[in-house]
Scaffold this active site. Structure first.
Site, PDB file in Angstrom:
ATOM      1  N   TYR A 189       0.825  -1.225   0.000  1.00 16.27           N
ATOM      2  CA  TYR A 189       0.000   0.000   0.000  1.00 16.27           C
ATOM      3  C   TYR A 189       0.855   1.270   0.000  1.00 16.27           C
ATOM      4  O   TYR A 189       0.322   2.366  -0.027  1.00 16.27           O
ATOM      5  CB  TYR A 189      -0.900  -0.001   1.253  1.00 16.27           C
ATOM      6  CG  TYR A 189      -0.093  -0.023   2.531  1.00 16.27           C
ATOM      7  CD1 TYR A 189       0.400   1.160   3.088  1.00 16.27           C
ATOM      8  CD2 TYR A 189       0.230  -1.219   3.160  1.00 16.27           C
ATOM      9  CE1 TYR A 189       1.180   1.135   4.238  1.00 16.27           C
ATOM     10  CE2 TYR A 189       1.003  -1.244   4.300  1.00 16.27           C
ATOM     11  CZ  TYR A 189       1.474  -0.070   4.833  1.00 16.27           C
ATOM     12  OH  TYR A 189       2.257  -0.097   5.952  1.00 16.27           O
ATOM     13  N   GLY A 190       2.179   1.092   0.047  1.00 14.24           N
ATOM     14  CA  GLY A 190       3.033   2.265   0.213  1.00 14.24           C
ATOM     15  C   GLY A 190       4.159   2.316  -0.790  1.00 14.24           C
ATOM     16  O   GLY A 190       3.938   2.241  -2.007  1.00 14.24           O
ATOM     17  N   THR A 191       5.371   2.392  -0.280  1.00 13.36           N
ATOM     18  CA  THR A 191       6.534   2.611  -1.151  1.00 13.36           C
ATOM     19  C   THR A 191       6.907   1.391  -1.985  1.00 13.36           C
ATOM     20  O   THR A 191       7.748   1.495  -2.869  1.00 13.36           O
ATOM     21  CB  THR A 191       7.761   3.040  -0.321  1.00 13.36           C
ATOM     22  OG1 THR A 191       8.025   2.024   0.645  1.00 13.36           O
ATOM     23  CG2 THR A 191       7.505   4.361   0.379  1.00 13.36           C
ATOM     24  N   LEU A 192       6.276   0.246  -1.713  1.00 13.71           N
ATOM     25  CA  LEU A 192       6.537  -0.937  -2.552  1.00 13.71           C
ATOM     26  C   LEU A 192       5.713  -0.913  -3.838  1.00 13.71           C
ATOM     27  O   LEU A 192       5.959  -1.697  -4.758  1.00 13.71           O
ATOM     28  CB  LEU A 192       6.236  -2.227  -1.775  1.00 13.71           C
ATOM     29  CG  LEU A 192       7.270  -2.650  -0.724  1.00 13.71           C
ATOM     30  CD1 LEU A 192       6.707  -3.774   0.157  1.00 13.71           C
ATOM     31  CD2 LEU A 192       8.569  -3.114  -1.379  1.00 13.71           C
ATOM     32  N   GLU A 221      11.356  -4.272   5.477  1.00  8.04           N
ATOM     33  CA  GLU A 221      10.351  -3.656   6.349  1.00  8.04           C
ATOM     34  C   GLU A 221      10.713  -3.750   7.830  1.00  8.04           C
ATOM     35  O   GLU A 221       9.916  -3.362   8.679  1.00  8.04           O
ATOM     36  CB  GLU A 221       8.966  -4.287   6.091  1.00  8.04           C
ATOM     37  CG  GLU A 221       8.486  -4.206   4.646  1.00  8.04           C
ATOM     38  CD  GLU A 221       8.441  -2.782   4.088  1.00  8.04           C
ATOM     39  OE1 GLU A 221       8.378  -1.817   4.877  1.00  8.04           O
ATOM     40  OE2 GLU A 221       8.500  -2.632   2.853  1.00  8.04           O
TER      41      GLU A 221
HETATM   42  N1  PCA Z   1       6.248  -0.364   2.263  1.00 10.68           N
HETATM   43  C1  PCA Z   1       5.275  -1.369   2.482  1.00 10.68           C
HETATM   44  C2  PCA Z   1       4.717  -1.034   3.816  1.00 10.68           C
HETATM   45  C3  PCA Z   1       4.885   0.419   3.939  1.00 10.68           C
HETATM   46  C4  PCA Z   1       5.875   0.761   2.910  1.00 10.68           C
HETATM   47  O1  PCA Z   1       6.266   1.859   2.602  1.00 10.68           O
HETATM   48  C5  PCA Z   1       4.231  -1.321   1.406  1.00 10.68           C
HETATM   49  O2  PCA Z   1       4.390  -0.600   0.418  1.00 10.68           O
HETATM   50  O3  PCA Z   1       3.210  -2.009   1.542  1.00 10.68           O
END
Ligand code: PCA
Length: 174
Positions: free
Chosen positions: A15-18, A90
Protein backbone atom coordinates in the site's frame (compact mmCIF):
# COMPACT_ATOMS: atom_id res chain seq x y z
CA UNK A 1 10.15 -19.21 -8.59
CA UNK A 2 6.58 -18.23 -7.95
CA UNK A 3 4.22 -20.07 -10.24
CA UNK A 4 0.48 -19.42 -10.46
CA UNK A 5 -0.29 -22.49 -8.38
CA UNK A 6 2.73 -22.47 -6.07
CA UNK A 7 1.48 -23.43 -2.62
CA UNK A 8 4.60 -21.95 -1.07
CA UNK A 9 3.93 -18.45 -2.35
CA UNK A 10 2.51 -15.75 -0.08
CA UNK A 11 0.15 -12.99 -1.18
CA UNK A 12 1.39 -9.58 -0.06
CA UNK A 13 -0.77 -6.46 -0.25
CA UNK A 14 1.46 -3.42 -0.77
CA UNK A 15 0.00 0.00 0.00
CA UNK A 16 3.03 2.26 0.21
CA UNK A 17 6.53 2.61 -1.15
CA UNK A 18 6.54 -0.94 -2.55
CA UNK A 19 3.90 0.06 -5.11
CA UNK A 20 4.72 0.87 -8.72
CA UNK A 21 6.14 4.36 -9.05
CA UNK A 22 7.40 4.58 -5.45
CA UNK A 23 10.88 4.34 -4.02
CA UNK A 24 11.01 0.71 -2.82
CA UNK A 25 9.31 -0.79 -5.88
CA UNK A 26 12.79 -1.51 -7.24
CA UNK A 27 12.95 -4.49 -4.87
CA UNK A 28 9.77 -5.96 -6.35
CA UNK A 29 10.99 -5.23 -9.86
CA UNK A 30 14.12 -7.25 -9.17
CA UNK A 31 12.10 -10.07 -7.62
CA UNK A 32 9.70 -10.12 -10.58
CA UNK A 33 12.64 -10.23 -13.02
CA UNK A 34 14.10 -13.17 -11.06
CA UNK A 35 10.74 -15.01 -11.14
CA UNK A 36 10.31 -14.64 -7.36
CA UNK A 37 7.30 -12.31 -7.44
CA UNK A 38 4.27 -11.74 -9.65
CA UNK A 39 1.83 -8.82 -9.80
CA UNK A 40 -1.75 -9.96 -9.14
CA UNK A 41 -3.68 -6.70 -9.51
CA UNK A 42 -5.04 -3.65 -7.77
CA UNK A 43 -7.02 -4.45 -4.63
CA UNK A 44 -8.81 -2.57 -1.85
CA UNK A 45 -9.14 -3.53 1.79
CA UNK A 46 -12.53 -4.93 2.82
CA UNK A 47 -12.39 -3.02 6.10
CA UNK A 48 -11.70 0.56 6.95
CA UNK A 49 -8.13 0.86 8.22
CA UNK A 50 -6.04 3.92 9.02
CA UNK A 51 -3.37 4.70 6.43
CA UNK A 52 -1.20 7.52 7.75
CA UNK A 53 2.18 9.09 7.10
CA UNK A 54 4.86 9.03 9.74
CA UNK A 55 8.24 10.75 9.75
CA UNK A 56 9.58 11.64 6.28
CA UNK A 57 6.15 10.87 4.76
CA UNK A 58 6.76 7.15 5.28
CA UNK A 59 3.38 5.34 5.00
CA UNK A 60 1.98 3.13 7.74
CA UNK A 61 -1.15 1.00 7.76
CA UNK A 62 -2.41 0.76 11.34
CA UNK A 63 -4.04 -2.39 12.65
CA UNK A 64 -6.96 -0.42 14.09
CA UNK A 65 -9.92 -1.71 12.02
CA UNK A 66 -12.96 0.54 11.85
CA UNK A 67 -10.93 3.74 11.70
CA UNK A 68 -9.79 5.44 8.51
CA UNK A 69 -10.93 4.31 5.08
CA UNK A 70 -10.81 1.35 2.75
CA UNK A 71 -7.26 1.46 1.38
CA UNK A 72 -6.15 0.66 -2.15
CA UNK A 73 -2.90 -1.02 -3.11
CA UNK A 74 -1.25 -3.69 -5.23
CA UNK A 75 -1.24 -7.43 -4.63
CA UNK A 76 1.83 -9.59 -5.31
CA UNK A 77 2.45 -13.31 -5.00
CA UNK A 78 5.96 -13.81 -3.64
CA UNK A 79 8.22 -16.80 -3.07
CA UNK A 80 9.63 -17.67 0.37
CA UNK A 81 13.00 -16.17 -0.64
CA UNK A 82 11.31 -12.97 -1.80
CA UNK A 83 9.29 -12.79 1.41
CA UNK A 84 12.49 -12.95 3.46
CA UNK A 85 13.90 -10.00 1.51
CA UNK A 86 10.72 -7.98 1.96
CA UNK A 87 10.62 -8.78 5.70
CA UNK A 88 14.18 -7.51 5.96
CA UNK A 89 13.35 -4.27 4.08
CA UNK A 90 10.35 -3.66 6.35
CA UNK A 91 12.42 -4.23 9.50
CA UNK A 92 10.27 -7.04 10.91
CA UNK A 93 12.96 -8.25 13.28
CA UNK A 94 13.65 -4.65 14.36
CA UNK A 95 10.05 -3.84 15.33
CA UNK A 96 9.38 -1.42 12.47
CA UNK A 97 6.49 -3.19 10.73
CA UNK A 98 4.65 -6.45 11.41
CA UNK A 99 3.24 -8.73 8.75
CA UNK A 100 -0.37 -9.64 9.52
CA UNK A 101 -3.45 -10.89 7.64
CA UNK A 102 -5.64 -8.55 5.59
CA UNK A 103 -8.88 -9.08 3.66
CA UNK A 104 -9.12 -7.62 0.18
CA UNK A 105 -11.56 -7.08 -2.61
CA UNK A 106 -10.73 -6.37 -6.22
CA UNK A 107 -8.75 -7.83 -9.05
CA UNK A 108 -10.92 -9.80 -11.43
CA UNK A 109 -13.45 -11.28 -9.00
CA UNK A 110 -15.15 -8.22 -7.60
CA UNK A 111 -17.64 -10.12 -5.45
CA UNK A 112 -15.10 -12.36 -3.73
CA UNK A 113 -12.71 -11.50 -0.96
CA UNK A 114 -9.04 -12.45 -1.05
CA UNK A 115 -6.93 -13.16 2.02
CA UNK A 116 -3.41 -11.78 1.98
CA UNK A 117 -0.85 -10.28 4.35
CA UNK A 118 0.39 -6.73 4.70
CA UNK A 119 3.09 -4.84 6.55
CA UNK A 120 1.34 -2.94 9.34
CA UNK A 121 2.95 -0.43 11.67
CA UNK A 122 4.27 -2.30 14.71
CA UNK A 123 1.78 -2.37 17.57
CA UNK A 124 4.26 -0.64 19.88
CA UNK A 125 3.54 2.75 18.27
CA UNK A 126 0.38 2.30 16.12
CA UNK A 127 -2.07 4.00 18.50
CA UNK A 128 0.29 6.89 19.19
CA UNK A 129 0.72 7.39 15.45
CA UNK A 130 -3.04 7.42 14.93
CA UNK A 131 -3.44 10.17 17.56
CA UNK A 132 -0.51 12.09 16.10
CA UNK A 133 -2.25 12.00 12.71
CA UNK A 134 -5.30 13.72 14.17
CA UNK A 135 -7.17 10.44 13.63
CA UNK A 136 -7.36 11.17 9.90
CA UNK A 137 -6.34 8.55 7.35
CA UNK A 138 -5.88 8.38 3.59
CA UNK A 139 -7.47 5.89 1.20
CA UNK A 140 -4.40 5.69 -1.01
CA UNK A 141 -0.69 6.50 -0.78
CA UNK A 142 -0.72 8.65 -3.93
CA UNK A 143 2.00 10.84 -5.43
CA UNK A 144 0.38 13.78 -3.70
CA UNK A 145 0.25 12.09 -0.29
CA UNK A 146 3.86 10.94 -0.68
CA UNK A 147 5.13 14.45 -1.47
CA UNK A 148 8.00 15.27 0.87
CA UNK A 149 9.06 11.63 1.24
CA UNK A 150 12.69 11.34 2.31
CA UNK A 151 14.63 8.26 1.22
CA UNK A 152 16.33 6.17 3.87
CA UNK A 153 19.81 7.18 2.69
CA UNK A 154 18.94 10.87 3.13
CA UNK A 155 17.65 10.59 6.71
CA UNK A 156 19.70 11.45 9.81
CA UNK A 157 22.10 8.58 10.49
CA UNK A 158 22.47 9.08 14.24
CA UNK A 159 18.86 8.08 14.95
CA UNK A 160 17.32 4.66 14.48
CA UNK A 161 14.02 4.35 12.61
CA UNK A 162 12.25 3.69 15.91
CA UNK A 163 13.86 6.82 17.42
CA UNK A 164 12.56 8.81 14.46
CA UNK A 165 9.08 7.34 14.97
CA UNK A 166 9.17 8.15 18.70
CA UNK A 167 10.18 11.74 17.96
CA UNK A 168 7.44 12.02 15.36
CA UNK A 169 4.62 10.73 17.57
CA UNK A 170 5.63 12.98 20.46
CA UNK A 171 6.01 16.13 18.33
CA UNK A 172 3.29 18.67 17.64
CA UNK A 173 2.82 18.14 13.97
CA UNK A 174 5.23 20.48 12.26
N1 PCA B 1 6.25 -0.36 2.26
C1 PCA B 1 5.27 -1.37 2.48
C2 PCA B 1 4.72 -1.03 3.82
C3 PCA B 1 4.88 0.42 3.94
C4 PCA B 1 5.88 0.76 2.91
O1 PCA B 1 6.27 1.86 2.60
C5 PCA B 1 4.23 -1.32 1.41
O2 PCA B 1 4.39 -0.60 0.42
O3 PCA B 1 3.21 -2.01 1.54
Amino acid sequence: MVAETDARSTLIFTYGTLKQGFSNHILLQDLIAAGDAAFRGVYTTVNDLPLVCGPYRVPFLLNLPGHGHRVSGELYAVSPAALAKMDELEGLSRGHYERLPIELRGGEEDDETTSAEAYYAHRSYAEAMWRRSGEEGYNCYSEKVARGYVKRKDRPKHLTFLDQIRLFVTSDGI
